[in-house]
Design a protein around this motif. Structure first.
Motif, PDB file in Angstrom:
ATOM      1  N   ARG A  47       0.751  -1.183   0.019  1.00 13.22           N
ATOM      2  CA  ARG A  47       0.002  -0.370   0.103  1.00 13.22           C
ATOM      3  C   ARG A  47       0.746   0.834  -0.274  1.00 13.22           C
ATOM      4  NH1 ARG A  47      -5.372  -0.620   1.709  1.00 13.22           N
ATOM      5  NH2 ARG A  47      -5.138   1.426   2.690  1.00 13.22           N
ATOM      6  N   LEU A  52      -1.167   4.889  -1.181  1.00  8.39           N
ATOM      7  CA  LEU A  52      -2.372   4.627  -0.538  1.00  8.39           C
ATOM      8  C   LEU A  52      -2.032   4.119   1.199  1.00  8.39           C
ATOM      9  CD1 LEU A  52      -4.529   1.286  -1.558  1.00  8.39           C
ATOM     10  CD2 LEU A  52      -5.351   3.987  -1.601  1.00  8.39           C
ATOM     11  N   MET A  79      -3.758  -1.932  -9.431  1.00  6.35           N
ATOM     12  CA  MET A  79      -3.506  -2.250  -7.785  1.00  6.35           C
ATOM     13  C   MET A  79      -5.021  -3.778  -8.225  1.00  6.35           C
ATOM     14  SD  MET A  79      -3.071  -1.376  -3.744  1.00  6.35           S
ATOM     15  CE  MET A  79      -3.572  -2.580  -2.755  1.00  6.35           C
ATOM     16  N   PHE A  81      -7.327  -6.007  -6.259  1.00  2.97           N
ATOM     17  CA  PHE A  81      -7.335  -6.162  -4.778  1.00  2.97           C
ATOM     18  C   PHE A  81      -7.668  -7.630  -4.184  1.00  2.97           C
ATOM     19  CE2 PHE A  81      -7.457  -2.097  -5.235  1.00  2.97           C
ATOM     20  CZ  PHE A  81      -7.160  -1.294  -3.521  1.00  2.97           C
ATOM     21  N   SER A  83     -10.731  -8.525  -2.122  1.00  3.96           N
ATOM     22  CA  SER A  83     -12.004  -8.683  -2.711  1.00  3.96           C
ATOM     23  C   SER A  83     -12.140  -8.529  -4.066  1.00  3.96           C
ATOM     24  CB  SER A  83     -12.732  -7.142  -2.107  1.00  3.96           C
ATOM     25  OG  SER A  83     -12.074  -6.187  -1.522  1.00  3.96           O
ATOM     26  N   ALA A  85     -13.118  -5.363  -5.157  1.00  4.15           N
ATOM     27  CA  ALA A  85     -12.991  -4.499  -5.686  1.00  4.15           C
ATOM     28  C   ALA A  85     -13.787  -3.037  -6.783  1.00  4.15           C
ATOM     29  CB  ALA A  85     -12.007  -3.169  -5.112  1.00  4.15           C
ATOM     30  N   LEU A  86     -14.559  -4.064  -7.503  1.00  3.00           N
ATOM     31  CA  LEU A  86     -14.697  -3.729  -8.643  1.00  3.00           C
ATOM     32  C   LEU A  86     -16.422  -2.728  -8.434  1.00  3.00           C
ATOM     33  CD1 LEU A  86     -16.206  -6.831 -10.911  1.00  3.00           C
ATOM     34  CD2 LEU A  86     -13.785  -5.415 -10.711  1.00  3.00           C
ATOM     35  N   TYR A  87     -16.696  -2.055  -9.045  1.00  9.07           N
ATOM     36  CA  TYR A  87     -17.289  -0.574  -8.347  1.00  9.07           C
ATOM     37  C   TYR A  87     -19.163  -1.174  -8.947  1.00  9.07           C
ATOM     38  CZ  TYR A  87     -12.997   1.866  -8.708  1.00  9.07           C
ATOM     39  OH  TYR A  87     -11.841   2.160  -8.967  1.00  9.07           O
ATOM     40  N   PRO A  88     -19.367  -1.827  -7.778  1.00  6.20           N
ATOM     41  CA  PRO A  88     -20.876  -2.728  -8.020  1.00  6.20           C
ATOM     42  C   PRO A  88     -22.607  -1.798  -9.081  1.00  6.20           C
ATOM     43  CG  PRO A  88     -20.401  -2.090  -5.961  1.00  6.20           C
ATOM     44  CD  PRO A  88     -19.354  -1.815  -6.853  1.00  6.20           C
ATOM     45  N   HIS A  89     -22.093  -0.803  -8.951  1.00  4.92           N
ATOM     46  CA  HIS A  89     -22.985   0.253  -9.973  1.00  4.92           C
ATOM     47  C   HIS A  89     -22.913   0.586 -11.714  1.00  4.92           C
ATOM     48  CE1 HIS A  89     -20.649   2.870  -8.250  1.00  4.92           C
ATOM     49  NE2 HIS A  89     -20.659   3.991  -9.304  1.00  4.92           N
ATOM     50  N   ARG A 146      -8.864  -4.377 -14.947  1.00  2.36           N
ATOM     51  CA  ARG A 146      -9.238  -3.090 -15.273  1.00  2.36           C
ATOM     52  C   ARG A 146      -7.517  -2.561 -14.842  1.00  2.36           C
ATOM     53  NH1 ARG A 146     -12.632  -1.859 -10.115  1.00  2.36           N
ATOM     54  NH2 ARG A 146     -10.963  -3.341  -8.783  1.00  2.36           N
TER      55      ARG A 146
END
Lengths: 360, 282
Positions: A47, A52, A79, A81, A83, A85-89, A146
């Motif tokens: 990080r 970050l 980066m 992640f 999780s 960290a895809l943007y859900p919307h 991404r």
């Protein structure tokens, strides 16, 4: 050419020292894995490269540029992640396009690059979907997409495969390695899985307790572990360690339950170092096990037999010690019975009992 | 004691459940129904004995009268403007402060949240004098703005609390990912946080709207003419010195209720999602 260099980097959170005076270089175009137990500071290290976190002390360089004060949005790093960290919307297309949109690329270029990336990762048919409609493996690919779509200077991967099932993990491991070779981007790959770290990395960095324990090619880290921590952390099942003393005149390694004659060369080097308290290390696969008495073999009791499929993992009991050994599946042994074992002398490791460092 | 089969037991318990629900419904809804019935009787008919629970003659005269004689639509407009503007103002300020509290690391994070809570728990009556003086000195007496600011002050605490708990549920990784993808915190707020917080914003916004729409004390104190006075306040001034037009008053009550009912029905899905924020994993 982009290498990432850390110079005497320390990061503290309150009183907790997450990264302690770390200096190392992540080589250009190489995939470096950073491995260590949870809480060892490996993610914090990553990080800080991402921007970050800001180092408490020390300097972070990307290429020749000191980036301590550069915010993440101005560093050209990507980066992945744990999780995802895809943007859900956003649709998959927009997720992949998101970093390009930040750079105000023309619409046609965005479309082309996203489509090309999707093809490379074999996810072209998913572009209209939303992240919640994807499986774990697909999300993982989109997250990778991404990261690669923007052609970054550095890839940062924070345990990218931990949320996948075992089979897919092994498959994606190879995919990531292949992709990294193809793109030739300097990559820092953080994982707690030593097997993953060994197989995927050009260089292996082992961390423990905020400190960097060792840096090297996976093979040499495995065959010549720097200390007992590295020896037991890298390799599965872990290396057997026996604490004991050296009776130097006879070259005998003595523990409560075992006397073992060390090879002469080892005795000599150990004497030169002046160590008398020793830790003897031997990997389970470097122990030869037989079900009959043979010359130079030691009698043990079979404590446990575990089927690994291709081979057996034996727990052999000598006095107070349990020693793990690998044996072929066709060996005839039973729990509570007797087995005979012998160490492969060329694969023995001797550690200093006081400093835990490797002697020979 | 007769022993009941499993089916019968279930039937019995369901019957009891529905009966209790029906009692609660009647208890809550009867006053409203009564108001509605009175409002659609011809003027004067509300005093007839025996009471007509189902009016023999339906008339909209009460409604016509309140619009024509009292220009009720202007008061409804005042209410609408004040409540909408309050909602927007509260969401704008509240979401920013909630975001800071939920996301940023700063020294007085917890104490600022508690301060907000304490302000929110203060009974509004103790604030009425200072607020009256402030609004008067600002020259905002009898204006929409004066009432909007006041209502916003009282709706902010609950909004901040609601949104802060909502924001806290959004994964940190999303923001980190967006930072690395090249976005500054302000654009992350617009492109990631806001779109993902729509349900939370809806529920906080609706609560603020309803609170402003139904607020009485400040609206009474800070406004006094058709310029700014809200519908609710007007209704209380309708009883005249020589006559009591219950029918017309009740018509006003029904008209004031309708917008709230519509909003809740239209947005109930969002409200429910917002109020249960954090109950389940996103």
């Amino acid at each position: 050419m982009v290498e990432v260099r850390l110079e005497k980097v320390t990061k503290t959170f309150g009183k907790v020292i997450a990264v302690d005076n770390a200096s190392l270089t992540f080589e250009d175009k190489k995939l470096t894995t950073v491995v260590g137990p949870s809480g060892c500071g490996k993610t914090t290290l990553l990080r800080m490269v991402a921007g970050l976190e800001t180092p408490t002390q020390g300097s972070v360089y990307i290429g020749d540029k000191l980036v301590n004060e550069v915010p993440p949005w101005d560093r050209n790093v990507a980066m992945v992640f744990q999780s995802y960290a895809l943007y859900p919307h956003m649709s998959v297309f927009n997720n992949i396009a998101f970093p390009l949109k930040a750079r105000k690329r023309p619409r046609e270029e965005i479309k082309k690059r996203v489509t090309d990336t999707a093809e490379l990762l074999e996810v072209s048919e998913l572009l209209d979907r939303k992240p919640r409609e994807l499986s774990g493996g697909q999300m993982q690919r989109i997250a990778l997409g991404r990261a690669i779509v923007r052609q970054p200077d550095v890839f940062l991967m924070d345990e990218p495969l931990s949320n996948l099932d075992a089979k897919l993990r092994v498959y994606m491991r190879a995919e990531i390695k292949k992709l990294q070779r193809l793109l030739g981007v300097t990559t820092i790959y953080v994982t707690h899985d030593q097997a993953e770290a060994m197989t995927i990395g050009d260089t292996l960095v082992v961390m423990n307790d905020g400190k960097i324990c060792c840096i090297g090619h996976p093979d040499s880290v495995y065959s010549k572990p720097k200390d007992t921590f590295v020896a037991t952390f890298i390799g599965s099942p872990a290396m057997n360690l026996l604490e004991g003393n050296l009776e130097s005149d006879k070259g005998l390694f003595v523990t409560e339950s075992l006397k073992y004659k060390l090879p002469n060369s080892m005795t000599r080097v150990t004497k030169e170092k002046g160590a008398s308290k020793l830790i003897l290390g031997i990997r389970p696969e470097d122990i030869i096990v037989e079900n009959f008495k043979a010359n130079g073999f030691v009698k043990t009791e079979v404590y446990m037999i575990e089927q690994l499929g291709r081979e057996l993992l034996l727990s052999l009991k000598i006095g107070q010690h349990i020693i793990k050994a690998i044996a072929p599946t066709d060996i005839k042994l039973e729990i509570g019975g007797v087995a005979w074992m012998k160490f492969d002398e060329t694969k023995l490791h001797v550690f200093d009992g006081k400093t835990d460092g490797l002697i020979v | 004691m007769v022993s009941l089969s499993y089916r019968q037991k279930r039937l019995l318990s369901q019957t009891i459940m529905y009966a209790v629900a029906a009692i609660i419904m009647i208890y809550c809804l009867f006053p409203i129904a009564w108001i509605f019935i009175t409002s659609i009787k011809p003027p004067g008919a509300e005093f007839h004995i025996p009471i007509e629970y189902i009016p023999s003659k339906v008339s909209l005269d009460n409604y016509i009268e309140i619009f024509v004689e009292h220009k009720f639509h202007y008061y409804l407009l005042n209410s609408l403007v004040v409540a909408s503007a309050t909602t927007i103002l509260v969401l704008a300020i509240g979401s920013l402060s909630a975001y800071a509290i939920a996301r940023l690391r700063f020294k007085f994070r917890i104490s600022s949240l508690l301060t907000i809570l304490v302000v929110g728990m203060m009974p509004s009556i103790v604030m009425i004098l200072p607020i009256f003086l402030i609004i008067r000195e600002l020259g905002l007496m009898n204006t929409w703005l004066g009432l909007i600011i006041t209502h916003a002050v009282f709706s902010l605490p609950i909004t901040v609390w609601l949104l802060a708990s909502y924001f806290a549920e959004l994964p940190f990784d999303l923001e980190d990912a967006a930072k690395i993808d090249g976005y500054t915190p302000s654009s992350i707020y617009r492109k990631i946080i806001m779109p993902l917080s729509v349900p939370g914003l809806f529920s906080a916004g609706i609560l603020a709207f309803i609170a402003s729409w139904g607020e009485f004390m400040f609206a009474l104190t800070l406004t006094h003419t058709i310029q700014a006075r809200t519908a609710l306040v007007l209704i209380t001034t309708l009883p005249g010195a020589y006559h009591l037009k219950w029918g017309m008053i009740n018509a006003g009550v029904i008209l004031t209720l309708i917008p709230i009912i519509v909003i809740v029905l239209v947005f109930q899905k969002w409200v429910m999602r917002g109020l249960t924020a954090g109950a389940v994993k996103y």
